[in-house]
Structures are given as structure tokens and as C-alpha cells.
Design a protein around this motif. Structure first.
Motif, mmCIF file in Angstrom:
data_model
loop_
_atom_site.group_PDB
_atom_site.id
_atom_site.type_symbol
_atom_site.label_atom_id
_atom_site.label_comp_id
_atom_site.label_asym_id
_atom_site.label_seq_id
_atom_site.Cartn_x
_atom_site.Cartn_y
_atom_site.Cartn_z
ATOM 1 N N VAL A 171 0.858 -1.177 0.000
ATOM 2 C CA VAL A 171 0.000 0.000 0.000
ATOM 3 C C VAL A 171 0.895 1.227 0.000
ATOM 4 O O VAL A 171 1.935 1.236 0.648
ATOM 5 C CB VAL A 171 -0.914 -0.016 1.248
ATOM 6 C CG1 VAL A 171 -1.802 1.210 1.277
ATOM 7 C CG2 VAL A 171 -1.746 -1.284 1.273
ATOM 8 N N ALA A 172 0.489 2.276 -0.714
ATOM 9 C CA ALA A 172 1.292 3.510 -0.768
ATOM 10 C C ALA A 172 1.589 4.004 0.643
ATOM 11 O O ALA A 172 0.723 3.989 1.519
ATOM 12 C CB ALA A 172 0.543 4.558 -1.558
ATOM 13 N N ASN A 173 2.817 4.451 0.855
ATOM 14 C CA ASN A 173 3.281 4.979 2.139
ATOM 15 C C ASN A 173 3.301 3.942 3.256
ATOM 16 O O ASN A 173 3.393 4.293 4.417
ATOM 17 C CB ASN A 173 2.444 6.193 2.578
ATOM 18 C CG ASN A 173 2.556 7.327 1.584
ATOM 19 O OD1 ASN A 173 3.614 7.549 0.984
ATOM 20 N ND2 ASN A 173 1.471 8.048 1.398
ATOM 21 N N LYS A 174 3.177 2.696 2.956
ATOM 22 C CA LYS A 174 3.261 1.637 3.963
ATOM 23 C C LYS A 174 4.507 0.807 3.680
ATOM 24 O O LYS A 174 4.923 0.661 2.548
ATOM 25 C CB LYS A 174 2.032 0.722 3.896
ATOM 26 C CG LYS A 174 0.746 1.384 4.316
ATOM 27 C CD LYS A 174 0.628 1.374 5.797
ATOM 28 C CE LYS A 174 -0.727 1.918 6.215
ATOM 29 N NZ LYS A 174 -0.911 1.869 7.627
ATOM 30 N N SER A 175 5.053 0.240 4.737
ATOM 31 C CA SER A 175 6.228 -0.610 4.580
ATOM 32 C C SER A 175 5.853 -1.905 3.868
ATOM 33 O O SER A 175 4.719 -2.347 3.911
ATOM 34 C CB SER A 175 6.819 -0.933 5.954
ATOM 35 O OG SER A 175 7.210 0.243 6.598
ATOM 36 N N GLY A 200 2.544 -4.009 6.055
ATOM 37 C CA GLY A 200 2.854 -4.302 7.445
ATOM 38 C C GLY A 200 1.681 -4.442 8.377
ATOM 39 O O GLY A 200 1.864 -4.549 9.582
ATOM 40 N N VAL A 201 0.453 -4.442 7.863
ATOM 41 C CA VAL A 201 -0.691 -4.526 8.767
ATOM 42 C C VAL A 201 -1.005 -5.968 9.175
ATOM 43 O O VAL A 201 -1.758 -6.185 10.111
ATOM 44 C CB VAL A 201 -1.947 -3.866 8.148
ATOM 45 C CG1 VAL A 201 -1.728 -2.383 7.949
ATOM 46 C CG2 VAL A 201 -2.323 -4.531 6.834
ATOM 47 N N THR A 240 1.677 -9.950 16.115
ATOM 48 C CA THR A 240 1.864 -8.506 16.017
ATOM 49 C C THR A 240 2.005 -8.099 14.559
ATOM 50 O O THR A 240 2.768 -8.714 13.817
ATOM 51 C CB THR A 240 3.147 -8.089 16.783
ATOM 52 O OG1 THR A 240 3.015 -8.485 18.150
ATOM 53 C CG2 THR A 240 3.384 -6.602 16.701
ATOM 54 N N PRO A 241 1.300 -7.043 14.134
ATOM 55 C CA PRO A 241 1.480 -6.562 12.754
ATOM 56 C C PRO A 241 2.949 -6.240 12.479
ATOM 57 O O PRO A 241 3.653 -5.728 13.344
ATOM 58 C CB PRO A 241 0.623 -5.296 12.704
ATOM 59 C CG PRO A 241 -0.403 -5.496 13.765
ATOM 60 C CD PRO A 241 0.288 -6.271 14.855
ATOM 61 N N PHE A 242 3.390 -6.536 11.257
ATOM 62 C CA PHE A 242 4.798 -6.369 10.906
ATOM 63 C C PHE A 242 5.305 -4.952 11.178
ATOM 64 O O PHE A 242 6.438 -4.770 11.585
ATOM 65 C CB PHE A 242 5.024 -6.731 9.437
ATOM 66 C CG PHE A 242 5.235 -8.206 9.200
ATOM 67 C CD1 PHE A 242 4.702 -9.157 10.040
ATOM 68 C CD2 PHE A 242 5.974 -8.630 8.116
ATOM 69 C CE1 PHE A 242 4.897 -10.502 9.814
ATOM 70 C CE2 PHE A 242 6.182 -9.979 7.876
ATOM 71 C CZ PHE A 242 5.639 -10.917 8.734
#
Length: 150
Positions: A5-9, A34-35, A90-92
């Protein structure tokens, strides 16, 4: 399969599929945002294996940790992290590096406390140079992780 996703790791996921007669087919370079957690990814990986006609799909958690954590992990730390259900859920984005750093610091502090108790039991450290040296190393490692991350 790139779901960044844009702006997400984005994180590199490594695993393998198990084919007929137990043949292992390595599969790597899947990137996800990373979610999701490691447990989420295991479900995704298994579903992907089934969809592609494999008997099973498994993550390689150790390879994922080494690939995505930008620090040093001992084998003991790696196994402890992988066996911690809360960490694996845990989310990444929280896991790398925040939760792993905190977990490692906790492990080091526990080791330090054990060594300190041992040293104090032996006439305030007489003949405990190895333990005292390890304690100093632990202090330095904790400071390094806490000050600027891994």
C-alpha cells in the motif's frame, strides 16, 4: 501478489510449498504490507499453497526475521521470538523493529539480572571475570538498541 500500500512498509515473506511425495518447493520474494502479522501470513501462505495444488504451505519464520530485522539476532533470540505467540500475532509494522527491540532488551535485562545475582553470590565478583565481562557486553548492547535502534 504484491499488495504493498502507498506509504506503507513492505516486508519480504519467505516460505515453501509441500508438493506430492513430500517434495519441498521453495518460494520467496512475496511482499505484503505491514498490517498483517506472521500468523496472518501463515494463513495466507497455506491458502496460496492449496489454491496452487500443493498439499501444504509453510512460512520460514527464521528467514523472514533475518530478512526484515535490520539487526543482529542470536539463534536463542530468534527461537524465543518465533515461539512467542504474542509477537507472532503482532502486525509487521509494529514487530520490525519496535517489538523485537523491546523483546531483545527484556531478554538481555533478564540475563543481566541472573548474572548479577550469580556474581553477588560469589564474594562480590571474586573469580567472576567472565560473568562481569558478559554483563558489560549486555549493558553496551542494551544501550545500542535503545539509543538508535538495531
Amino acid at each position: 501478489m504484491n499488495q504493498t500500500v502507498a506509504n506503507k512498509s513492505s516486508y519480504k515473506i519467505k516460505g515453501f510449498y509441500i508438493g506430492e511425495n513430500g517434495v519441498i518447493i521453495p518460494d520467496t520474494h512475496f511482499h505484503y504490507s505491514g498490517v498483517d502479522s506472521m500468523i496472518d501470513h501463515q494463513r495466507i501462505w497455506y491458502a496460496e499453497a492449496e489454491k496452487n495444488g500443493y498439499q501444504s504451505g509453510e512460512l520460514d519464520e527464521a528467514a523472514i526475521m533475518q530478512e526484515n530485522y535490520k539487526g543482529q539476532l542470536t539463534q536463542e533470540q530468534l527461537l524465543a521470538i518465533i515461539n512467542d505467540g504474542e509477537l507472532m500475532n503482532t502486525p509487521f509494522d509494529e514487530l520490525f523493529p519496535t517489538k523485537i527491540d523491546a523483546y531483545i532488551i527484556q531478554m538481555l535485562k533478564s540475563e543481566y539480572a541472573d548474572l548479577k545475582a550469580y556474581v553477588l553470590d560469589f564474594e562480590n565478583g571474586a573469580n567472576c571475570s567472565e560473568e562481569l565481562s558478559r554483563m558489560k557486553t549486555i549493558q553496551n548492547e542494551i544501550a545500542r538498541i535503545a539509543s538508535h535502534g538495531s
